[in-house]
Design a protein around this motif. Structure first.
Motif, PDB file in Angstrom:
ATOM      1  N   THR A 111      12.600  -2.240  12.399  1.00  0.00           N
ATOM      2  CA  THR A 111      13.054  -3.513  11.830  1.00  0.00           C
ATOM      3  C   THR A 111      12.098  -4.632  12.196  1.00  0.00           C
ATOM      4  OG1 THR A 111      15.366  -2.814  11.936  1.00  0.00           O
ATOM      5  CG2 THR A 111      14.968  -5.163  11.696  1.00  0.00           C
ATOM      6  N   TRP A 112      11.688  -5.397  11.200  1.00  0.00           N
ATOM      7  CA  TRP A 112      10.880  -6.596  11.398  1.00  0.00           C
ATOM      8  C   TRP A 112      11.829  -7.792  11.339  1.00  0.00           C
ATOM      9  CZ3 TRP A 112       9.432  -2.448   8.498  1.00  0.00           C
ATOM     10  CH2 TRP A 112       8.183  -1.879   8.742  1.00  0.00           C
ATOM     11  N   HIS A 113      11.760  -8.663  12.335  1.00  0.00           N
ATOM     12  CA  HIS A 113      12.590  -9.869  12.392  1.00  0.00           C
ATOM     13  C   HIS A 113      11.687 -11.089  12.179  1.00  0.00           C
ATOM     14  CE1 HIS A 113      16.153  -7.818  13.999  1.00  0.00           C
ATOM     15  NE2 HIS A 113      15.298  -7.093  14.703  1.00  0.00           N
ATOM     16  N   PHE A 114      11.963 -11.844  11.140  1.00  0.00           N
ATOM     17  CA  PHE A 114      11.206 -13.065  10.823  1.00  0.00           C
ATOM     18  C   PHE A 114      12.109 -14.247  11.119  1.00  0.00           C
ATOM     19  CE2 PHE A 114       9.794  -9.583   8.172  1.00  0.00           C
ATOM     20  CZ  PHE A 114       8.422  -9.616   8.345  1.00  0.00           C
ATOM     21  N   ARG A 115      11.769 -15.011  12.157  1.00  0.00           N
ATOM     22  CA  ARG A 115      12.626 -16.101  12.614  1.00  0.00           C
ATOM     23  C   ARG A 115      12.256 -17.425  11.959  1.00  0.00           C
ATOM     24  NH1 ARG A 115      12.990 -12.359  15.977  1.00  0.00           N
ATOM     25  NH2 ARG A 115      14.693 -11.827  17.301  1.00  0.00           N
ATOM     26  N   ASN A 116      13.293 -18.170  11.579  1.00  0.00           N
ATOM     27  CA  ASN A 116      13.134 -19.496  10.964  1.00  0.00           C
ATOM     28  C   ASN A 116      12.271 -19.432   9.702  1.00  0.00           C
ATOM     29  OD1 ASN A 116      14.658 -20.642  13.071  1.00  0.00           O
ATOM     30  ND2 ASN A 116      12.818 -20.769  14.334  1.00  0.00           N
ATOM     31  N   ALA A 117      12.590 -18.483   8.839  1.00  0.00           N
ATOM     32  CA  ALA A 117      11.851 -18.298   7.585  1.00  0.00           C
ATOM     33  C   ALA A 117      12.375 -19.258   6.521  1.00  0.00           C
ATOM     34  CB  ALA A 117      11.991 -16.861   7.102  1.00  0.00           C
ATOM     35  N   PHE A 118      11.449 -19.732   5.691  1.00  0.00           N
ATOM     36  CA  PHE A 118      11.844 -20.527   4.525  1.00  0.00           C
ATOM     37  C   PHE A 118      10.823 -20.313   3.415  1.00  0.00           C
ATOM     38  CE2 PHE A 118       9.259 -23.380   7.077  1.00  0.00           C
ATOM     39  CZ  PHE A 118       8.424 -24.000   6.149  1.00  0.00           C
ATOM     40  N   PRO A 119      11.244 -20.490   2.158  1.00  0.00           N
ATOM     41  CA  PRO A 119      10.353 -20.223   1.028  1.00  0.00           C
ATOM     42  C   PRO A 119       9.299 -21.310   0.841  1.00  0.00           C
ATOM     43  CG  PRO A 119      12.572 -20.786   0.250  1.00  0.00           C
ATOM     44  CD  PRO A 119      12.604 -20.805   1.736  1.00  0.00           C
ATOM     45  N   VAL A 120       8.088 -20.858   0.529  1.00  0.00           N
ATOM     46  CA  VAL A 120       6.994 -21.778   0.230  1.00  0.00           C
ATOM     47  C   VAL A 120       6.448 -21.580  -1.182  1.00  0.00           C
ATOM     48  CG1 VAL A 120       6.293 -22.114   2.625  1.00  0.00           C
ATOM     49  CG2 VAL A 120       5.291 -20.241   1.320  1.00  0.00           C
ATOM     50  N   LYS A 121       6.837 -20.474  -1.829  1.00  0.00           N
ATOM     51  CA  LYS A 121       6.358 -20.224  -3.192  1.00  0.00           C
ATOM     52  C   LYS A 121       7.377 -19.381  -3.936  1.00  0.00           C
ATOM     53  CE  LYS A 121       2.724 -17.821  -5.737  1.00  0.00           C
ATOM     54  NZ  LYS A 121       1.562 -16.921  -5.602  1.00  0.00           N
ATOM     55  N   TYR A 122       7.646 -19.767  -5.170  1.00  0.00           N
ATOM     56  CA  TYR A 122       8.485 -18.982  -6.075  1.00  0.00           C
ATOM     57  C   TYR A 122       7.662 -18.741  -7.330  1.00  0.00           C
ATOM     58  CZ  TYR A 122      12.137 -17.547  -9.276  1.00  0.00           C
ATOM     59  OH  TYR A 122      12.872 -16.839 -10.176  1.00  0.00           O
ATOM     60  N   ALA A 123       7.652 -17.508  -7.816  1.00  0.00           N
ATOM     61  CA  ALA A 123       6.875 -17.197  -9.019  1.00  0.00           C
ATOM     62  C   ALA A 123       7.575 -16.093  -9.811  1.00  0.00           C
ATOM     63  CB  ALA A 123       5.467 -16.740  -8.640  1.00  0.00           C
ATOM     64  N   THR A 124       7.281 -16.049 -11.102  1.00  0.00           N
ATOM     65  CA  THR A 124       7.722 -14.942 -11.945  1.00  0.00           C
ATOM     66  C   THR A 124       6.500 -14.356 -12.637  1.00  0.00           C
ATOM     67  OG1 THR A 124       8.161 -16.420 -13.812  1.00  0.00           O
ATOM     68  CG2 THR A 124      10.022 -15.884 -12.373  1.00  0.00           C
ATOM     69  N   SER A 125       6.631 -13.108 -13.063  1.00  0.00           N
ATOM     70  CA  SER A 125       5.539 -12.461 -13.779  1.00  0.00           C
ATOM     71  C   SER A 125       5.401 -13.094 -15.162  1.00  0.00           C
ATOM     72  CB  SER A 125       5.803 -10.963 -13.885  1.00  0.00           C
ATOM     73  OG  SER A 125       7.011 -10.714 -14.573  1.00  0.00           O
ATOM     74  N   PRO A 126       4.244 -12.902 -15.803  1.00  0.00           N
ATOM     75  CA  PRO A 126       4.044 -13.475 -17.137  1.00  0.00           C
ATOM     76  C   PRO A 126       5.008 -12.873 -18.161  1.00  0.00           C
ATOM     77  CG  PRO A 126       1.965 -12.714 -16.204  1.00  0.00           C
ATOM     78  CD  PRO A 126       3.058 -12.229 -15.298  1.00  0.00           C
ATOM     79  N   LEU A 127       5.372 -13.660 -19.132  1.00  0.00           N
ATOM     80  CA  LEU A 127       6.139 -13.186 -20.281  1.00  0.00           C
ATOM     81  C   LEU A 127       5.132 -12.793 -21.347  1.00  0.00           C
ATOM     82  CD1 LEU A 127       8.890 -15.959 -20.343  1.00  0.00           C
ATOM     83  CD2 LEU A 127       8.900 -13.770 -19.122  1.00  0.00           C
ATOM     84  N   ASP A 128       5.264 -11.597 -21.895  1.00  0.00           N
ATOM     85  CA  ASP A 128       4.259 -11.067 -22.809  1.00  0.00           C
ATOM     86  C   ASP A 128       4.946 -10.358 -23.964  1.00  0.00           C
ATOM     87  OD1 ASP A 128       2.126  -9.875 -24.105  1.00  0.00           O
ATOM     88  OD2 ASP A 128       1.423  -8.767 -22.350  1.00  0.00           O
ATOM     89  N   ALA A 129       4.858 -10.927 -25.154  1.00  0.00           N
ATOM     90  CA  ALA A 129       5.507 -10.355 -26.331  1.00  0.00           C
ATOM     91  C   ALA A 129       4.875  -9.026 -26.751  1.00  0.00           C
ATOM     92  CB  ALA A 129       5.441 -11.342 -27.501  1.00  0.00           C
TER      93      ALA A 129
END
Length: 149
Positions: A111-129
């Motif tokens: 188990t990896w424990h990451f203390r006091n974590a918070f998000p710095v980046k949110y992304a989604t993959s490209p939309l491709d018709a």
């Protein structure tokens, strides 16, 4: 919890707990986790009274890369909402996030424990018709410290 054995564990059997306090945050259906590097800076110095020009080294500050989580977009806005709380500077946005590797019987082994974590980046993959890939959402986290159990 780590158990020594003759054959390696598969990287495909793991759980992520986002530390949100709700049962849905455990597992969270991530298909990929990038565990970050952990680096100790080296401090190079020379004593003022040393006649030789040789340097000495000692451990310095600890630095960590970023934890990256990826999952298929299923319609839940929980990752976006957490990132938005960080963007808006809300208090108590930090969480203790854990990533647990499981064995073939789904028993925890590392188990990896990451203390006091918070998000710095949110992304989604490209939309491709022209394609038929599923949409992936990605959340990148920073944190204060890392421990392994």
């Amino acid at each position: 919890m780590p158990i020594s054995r003759d054959h390696p564990y598969e990287a495909s059997n793991f759980l992520v707990d986002l530390g949100a306090g709700d049962p849905g945050s455990v597992g969270a259906q991530f298909f990929q986790v990038e565990i970050p590097d952990a680096i100790v800076d080296e401090v190079v110095f020379r004593s003022g009274n040393d006649k030789a020009a040789d340097s000495h080294k000692q451990p310095g500050l600890v630095k960590y890369g970023q934890l990256v989580l990826r999952r298929d977009l299923l319609g839940s806005t929980d990752l976006w909402d957490w990132w938005k709380q960080a963007r808006e500077g809300q208090r108590d946005v930090d969480r203790n996030v854990t990533v647990t590797l499981l064995d073939e019987e789904r028993a925890p082994v590392w188990t990896w424990h990451f203390r006091n974590a918070f998000p710095v980046k949110y992304a989604t993959s490209p939309l491709d018709a022209h394609g038929n890939d599923v949409v992936v959402e990605e959340l990148t986290l920073t944190f204060d410290s890392l421990d392994i159990e």
